[in-house]
Design a protein around this motif. Structure first.
Motif, PDB file in Angstrom:
ATOM      1  N   UNK A  78     -23.351  32.247  33.058  1.00 18.83           N
ATOM      2  CA  UNK A  78     -22.315  32.923  33.741  1.00 18.83           C
ATOM      3  C   UNK A  78     -21.569  33.171  32.388  1.00 18.83           C
ATOM      4  N   UNK A  79     -20.249  33.683  32.424  1.00 22.88           N
ATOM      5  CA  UNK A  79     -19.332  34.330  31.387  1.00 22.88           C
ATOM      6  C   UNK A  79     -17.866  32.955  31.930  1.00 22.88           C
ATOM      7  N   UNK A  80     -18.061  31.661  31.083  1.00 24.22           N
ATOM      8  CA  UNK A  80     -17.098  31.124  31.622  1.00 24.22           C
ATOM      9  C   UNK A  80     -15.396  31.571  30.693  1.00 24.22           C
ATOM     10  N   UNK A  81     -14.241  32.396  31.257  1.00 23.51           N
ATOM     11  CA  UNK A  81     -14.141  33.415  30.182  1.00 23.51           C
ATOM     12  C   UNK A  81     -12.248  32.260  30.167  1.00 23.51           C
ATOM     13  N   UNK A  82     -12.616  31.579  31.060  1.00 22.90           N
ATOM     14  CA  UNK A  82     -11.297  30.070  30.278  1.00 22.90           C
ATOM     15  C   UNK A  82     -11.647  29.080  29.148  1.00 22.90           C
ATOM     16  N   UNK A  83     -13.208  28.834  28.894  1.00 22.70           N
ATOM     17  CA  UNK A  83     -13.692  28.081  28.041  1.00 22.70           C
ATOM     18  C   UNK A  83     -13.810  29.253  26.622  1.00 22.70           C
ATOM     19  N   UNK A  84     -13.766  30.696  27.053  1.00 19.67           N
ATOM     20  CA  UNK A  84     -13.872  31.624  26.461  1.00 19.67           C
ATOM     21  C   UNK A  84     -15.860  31.408  25.337  1.00 19.67           C
ATOM     22  N   UNK A  85     -17.127  30.710  26.329  1.00 18.07           N
ATOM     23  CA  UNK A  85     -17.790  31.063  26.022  1.00 18.07           C
ATOM     24  C   UNK A  85     -19.232  31.217  26.825  1.00 18.07           C
ATOM     25  N   UNK A  86     -20.292  31.585  27.027  1.00 20.64           N
ATOM     26  CA  UNK A  86     -21.459  32.431  27.628  1.00 20.64           C
ATOM     27  C   UNK A  86     -22.312  30.927  28.004  1.00 20.64           C
ATOM     28  N   UNK A  87     -22.363  30.203  28.692  1.00 20.83           N
ATOM     29  CA  UNK A  87     -23.153  29.550  29.383  1.00 20.83           C
ATOM     30  C   UNK A  87     -24.460  29.428  29.637  1.00 20.83           C
ATOM     31  N   UNK A  88     -25.408  29.512  28.540  1.00 21.38           N
ATOM     32  CA  UNK A  88     -26.966  29.742  29.205  1.00 21.38           C
ATOM     33  C   UNK A  88     -26.799  28.631  30.674  1.00 21.38           C
ATOM     34  N   UNK A  89     -27.670  28.728  31.840  1.00 25.80           N
ATOM     35  CA  UNK A  89     -27.714  27.554  32.451  1.00 25.80           C
ATOM     36  C   UNK A  89     -29.097  27.507  32.918  1.00 25.80           C
ATOM     37  N   UNK A  90     -30.113  28.476  32.773  1.00 24.86           N
ATOM     38  CA  UNK A  90     -31.621  28.514  32.936  1.00 24.86           C
ATOM     39  C   UNK A  90     -32.373  28.958  32.111  1.00 24.86           C
ATOM     40  N   UNK A  91     -33.558  29.199  31.971  1.00 25.97           N
ATOM     41  CA  UNK A  91     -34.186  29.850  31.475  1.00 25.97           C
ATOM     42  C   UNK A  91     -35.921  30.016  32.166  1.00 25.97           C
ATOM     43  N   UNK A  92     -35.932  31.230  32.793  1.00 26.49           N
ATOM     44  CA  UNK A  92     -36.866  30.791  33.945  1.00 26.49           C
ATOM     45  C   UNK A  92     -38.053  31.864  33.752  1.00 26.49           C
ATOM     46  N   UNK A  93     -39.419  31.332  34.738  1.00 27.98           N
ATOM     47  CA  UNK A  93     -39.999  31.813  33.361  1.00 27.98           C
ATOM     48  C   UNK A  93     -40.524  32.010  35.415  1.00 27.98           C
ATOM     49  N   UNK A  94     -40.531  34.169  35.066  1.00 33.82           N
ATOM     50  CA  UNK A  94     -40.543  34.821  36.701  1.00 33.82           C
ATOM     51  C   UNK A  94     -42.156  34.854  36.957  1.00 33.82           C
ATOM     52  N   UNK A  95     -43.312  33.970  36.347  1.00 32.61           N
ATOM     53  CA  UNK A  95     -44.367  33.692  36.764  1.00 32.61           C
ATOM     54  C   UNK A  95     -44.403  32.970  37.641  1.00 32.61           C
ATOM     55  N   UNK A  96     -43.681  31.755  38.223  1.00 33.53           N
ATOM     56  CA  UNK A  96     -43.741  31.508  39.316  1.00 33.53           C
ATOM     57  C   UNK A  96     -42.940  32.002  40.096  1.00 33.53           C
ATOM     58  N   UNK A  97     -42.988  31.327  41.262  1.00 28.25           N
ATOM     59  CA  UNK A  97     -42.494  31.188  42.096  1.00 28.25           C
ATOM     60  C   UNK A  97     -40.734  31.318  42.995  1.00 28.25           C
ATOM     61  N   UNK A  98     -40.136  33.329  42.224  1.00 31.68           N
ATOM     62  CA  UNK A  98     -38.989  33.399  42.779  1.00 31.68           C
ATOM     63  C   UNK A  98     -37.991  32.294  43.148  1.00 31.68           C
ATOM     64  N   UNK A  99     -38.459  32.087  44.502  1.00 24.24           N
ATOM     65  CA  UNK A  99     -36.975  31.204  45.737  1.00 24.24           C
ATOM     66  C   UNK A  99     -36.701  29.637  44.351  1.00 24.24           C
ATOM     67  N   UNK A 100     -37.864  29.842  43.567  1.00 26.49           N
ATOM     68  CA  UNK A 100     -37.581  28.570  42.546  1.00 26.49           C
ATOM     69  C   UNK A 100     -36.677  28.376  42.151  1.00 26.49           C
ATOM     70  N   UNK A 101     -36.059  29.737  41.614  1.00 27.27           N
ATOM     71  CA  UNK A 101     -34.131  30.083  40.489  1.00 27.27           C
ATOM     72  C   UNK A 101     -33.268  29.016  41.166  1.00 27.27           C
ATOM     73  N   UNK A 102     -33.572  28.946  42.888  1.00 32.82           N
ATOM     74  CA  UNK A 102     -32.232  28.849  43.448  1.00 32.82           C
ATOM     75  C   UNK A 102     -32.109  26.605  42.784  1.00 32.82           C
ATOM     76  N   UNK A 103     -33.017  26.461  42.544  1.00 31.60           N
ATOM     77  CA  UNK A 103     -33.062  25.089  42.475  1.00 31.60           C
ATOM     78  C   UNK A 103     -32.171  24.317  41.167  1.00 31.60           C
ATOM     79  N   UNK A 104     -31.604  24.995  40.327  1.00 35.39           N
ATOM     80  CA  UNK A 104     -30.334  25.290  39.362  1.00 35.39           C
ATOM     81  C   UNK A 104     -29.319  25.073  39.927  1.00 35.39           C
TER      82      UNK A 104
END
Length: 104
Positions: A78-104
């Motif tokens: 997500x783009x944190x414009x207040x802090x002037x940075x891009x925050x990488x929150x997850x690296x998700x393997x799409x071969x996993x069950x897609x709904x698992x992405x909601x874990x973060x």
């Protein structure tokens, strides 16, 4: 305005898991190369933060989450414009069950 890339602890941990997986199941060289490519893919966000598509499974949250695709991985940020940075929150393997992405 150029933004900085910031990796959250969760995203770093997922990258470490990815490294360990490839090191065990392929080789150290493959593990290093794969993680390097994932990190390099995020660098283009510094100048073009809006190039990622909106992540539909994470709508309805306070932030607008976007993603980049690298091979079989979604790099969620997500783009944190207040802090002037891009925050990488997850690296998700799409071969996993897609709904698992909601874990973060």
């Amino acid at each position: 305005m150029e933004l900085k890339i910031f990796w959250t602890d969760f995203a770093k941990n997922e990258l470490r898991k990815n490294f360990k997986y490839y090191k065990k199941n392929a080789s150290l060289r493959v593990a290093k190369n794969e993680n390097r490519k994932i990190i390099e893919a995020t660098r283009r966000l510094e100048k073009q933060p809006d190039i990622g598509q909106i992540e539909p499974l994470l709508t309805g949250r306070n932030q607008e989450f976007r993603y980049l695709v690298h091979q079989t991985y979604k790099i969620i940020y997500w783009i944190n414009r207040k802090e002037k940075r891009i925050e990488i929150i997850d690296v998700f393997n799409t071969q996993q069950y897609p709904i698992k992405i909601k874990r973060s």
